[in-house]
Design a protein around this motif. Structure first.
Motif, short mmCIF file in Angstrom:
data_model
loop_
_atom_site.label_atom_id
_atom_site.label_comp_id
_atom_site.label_asym_id
_atom_site.label_seq_id
_atom_site.Cartn_x
_atom_site.Cartn_y
_atom_site.Cartn_z
N ASP A 87 17.04 55.58 0.79
CA ASP A 87 15.57 56.10 -0.36
C ASP A 87 14.79 54.91 0.30
OD1 ASP A 87 17.38 53.46 0.10
OD2 ASP A 87 16.74 52.38 -1.65
N HIS A 88 14.72 54.64 1.80
CA HIS A 88 13.43 53.69 2.37
C HIS A 88 12.72 54.78 2.31
CE1 HIS A 88 16.52 50.23 3.58
NE2 HIS A 88 15.88 50.25 2.22
N LEU A 89 13.07 56.16 2.73
CA LEU A 89 12.32 56.97 3.24
C LEU A 89 11.84 57.71 2.51
CD1 LEU A 89 14.91 57.77 6.60
CD2 LEU A 89 12.58 56.05 6.16
N GLN A 90 12.24 57.83 1.22
CA GLN A 90 11.81 58.58 -0.24
C GLN A 90 10.20 58.48 -0.07
OE1 GLN A 90 14.53 57.05 -3.53
NE2 GLN A 90 15.96 58.94 -2.64
N ASN A 91 9.62 59.70 -0.69
CA ASN A 91 7.83 59.68 -0.70
C ASN A 91 7.58 58.67 0.46
OD1 ASN A 91 8.83 61.20 -2.62
ND2 ASN A 91 9.42 58.78 -4.06
N GLN A 92 7.46 58.91 2.11
CA GLN A 92 6.96 58.84 2.77
C GLN A 92 7.01 59.46 3.72
OE1 GLN A 92 6.88 54.89 2.31
NE2 GLN A 92 7.66 54.88 0.31
N ASN A 93 4.90 60.07 4.07
CA ASN A 93 4.59 61.10 4.74
C ASN A 93 4.62 60.42 6.08
OD1 ASN A 93 4.46 62.36 2.41
ND2 ASN A 93 1.76 61.60 2.24
N THR A 94 4.09 59.18 6.60
CA THR A 94 4.07 58.04 7.92
C THR A 94 5.23 56.99 8.15
OG1 THR A 94 1.81 59.09 7.83
CG2 THR A 94 2.54 57.44 9.09
N ILE A 95 6.16 57.06 8.74
CA ILE A 95 6.63 55.25 8.85
C ILE A 95 6.94 54.90 10.07
CG2 ILE A 95 9.19 54.79 9.79
CD1 ILE A 95 10.33 57.60 8.17
N LEU A 96 5.91 53.50 10.19
CA LEU A 96 5.66 53.02 11.21
C LEU A 96 6.83 52.53 11.90
CD1 LEU A 96 2.36 51.67 10.17
CD2 LEU A 96 2.77 53.55 11.42
N LEU A 97 7.19 52.11 12.96
CA LEU A 97 7.80 51.48 13.19
C LEU A 97 7.51 50.80 14.69
CD1 LEU A 97 11.22 54.22 14.60
CD2 LEU A 97 11.02 52.66 12.79
N VAL A 98 7.65 48.99 13.97
CA VAL A 98 7.41 48.04 14.80
C VAL A 98 8.33 46.90 15.50
CG1 VAL A 98 5.86 45.82 14.26
CG2 VAL A 98 5.43 47.70 12.85
N ASP A 99 7.91 47.01 16.94
CA ASP A 99 8.35 46.08 17.92
C ASP A 99 7.99 45.69 18.83
OD1 ASP A 99 10.97 45.33 19.49
OD2 ASP A 99 11.82 47.02 19.66
N PRO A 100 7.68 43.79 18.61
CA PRO A 100 6.45 43.33 19.27
C PRO A 100 6.75 44.08 20.89
CG PRO A 100 7.97 42.46 18.26
CD PRO A 100 8.30 43.15 17.92
N VAL A 101 8.24 43.93 21.03
CA VAL A 101 8.69 43.62 22.56
C VAL A 101 9.28 45.11 22.80
CG1 VAL A 101 9.58 43.23 25.33
CG2 VAL A 101 8.16 41.71 23.32
N ILE A 102 9.26 46.48 23.41
CA ILE A 102 10.43 46.91 23.83
C ILE A 102 11.05 47.35 25.24
CG2 ILE A 102 10.20 49.87 24.09
CD1 ILE A 102 8.53 49.67 21.97
N ASN A 103 12.20 47.07 25.03
CA ASN A 103 12.59 46.71 26.44
C ASN A 103 12.84 48.42 27.07
OD1 ASN A 103 11.84 44.45 27.40
ND2 ASN A 103 13.18 43.51 26.08
N ASN A 104 13.92 48.64 26.61
CA ASN A 104 14.35 50.24 27.36
C ASN A 104 14.07 51.60 26.18
OD1 ASN A 104 16.72 49.67 26.08
ND2 ASN A 104 17.58 49.31 27.54
N GLY A 105 13.92 50.71 25.10
CA GLY A 105 12.96 51.82 24.20
C GLY A 105 14.56 52.42 23.54
N ALA A 106 15.27 51.84 23.93
CA ALA A 106 16.76 52.15 22.95
C ALA A 106 16.83 51.95 22.06
CB ALA A 106 18.17 51.68 23.96
N THR A 107 16.80 50.97 21.11
CA THR A 107 16.61 50.28 19.62
C THR A 107 15.48 51.71 18.87
OG1 THR A 107 16.57 48.09 20.22
CG2 THR A 107 15.73 48.69 17.94
N ILE A 108 14.47 51.63 19.88
CA ILE A 108 13.44 52.35 19.09
C ILE A 108 13.44 54.00 18.60
CG2 ILE A 108 11.37 53.87 18.82
CD1 ILE A 108 11.07 50.70 18.32
N VAL A 109 14.66 54.89 19.46
CA VAL A 109 15.56 55.31 19.76
C VAL A 109 16.38 55.55 18.54
CG1 VAL A 109 16.73 57.38 20.89
CG2 VAL A 109 14.60 56.03 22.52
N GLU A 110 16.91 54.35 18.80
CA GLU A 110 18.22 54.20 17.62
C GLU A 110 17.26 54.54 15.92
OE1 GLU A 110 21.70 54.92 17.48
OE2 GLU A 110 21.21 55.20 19.97
N PHE A 111 16.80 53.95 16.26
CA PHE A 111 15.68 54.17 14.79
C PHE A 111 15.02 55.38 14.59
CE2 PHE A 111 16.32 49.54 13.95
CZ PHE A 111 16.07 49.48 13.13
N VAL A 112 14.88 56.16 15.46
CA VAL A 112 13.73 57.87 15.35
C VAL A 112 15.36 58.30 14.64
CG1 VAL A 112 13.06 59.19 17.08
CG2 VAL A 112 12.31 57.27 16.79
#
Length: 90
Positions: free
Chosen positions: A14-39
């Motif tokens: 339900d967080h994603l319903q009717n969303q055309n663009t999703i912004l993932l905000v992470d102040p510091v990306i070390n190895n990318g694993a967290t962002i990849v999990e969100f994607v």
């Protein structure tokens, strides 16, 4: 809409319903694993939204050519020049 989560599993369909663009905000990306999990979570939930990652600092290994979040540059200047405006337009 703003959704603050600690882990990808906190993100619900339900967080994603009717969303055309999703912004993932992470102040510091070390190895990318967290962002990849969100994607992956967003894709599993069936969202067709465009995903944009925003960060203040990303370790170069996370955005390397074969890294988890590769950056592909376009145009005649490299990414660093475009980010820091170190070239003059012709």
């Amino acid at each position: 809409m703003f959704v603050h989560t600690h882990r990808a599993s906190d993100l619900k369909s339900d967080h994603l319903q009717n969303q055309n663009t999703i912004l993932l905000v992470d102040p510091v990306i070390n190895n990318g694993a967290t962002i990849v999990e969100f994607v992956k979570r967003i894709n599993r939930l069936g969202s067709g939204a465009r995903i944009v990652v925003i960060t203040g600092v990303a370790q170069k290994e996370s955005v390397a050519e074969n890294g988890p979040l590769p950056i592909i540059g376009k145009g005649g200047t490299d990414t660093g020049n475009r980010l820091f405006n170190t070239t003059r337009p012709d």
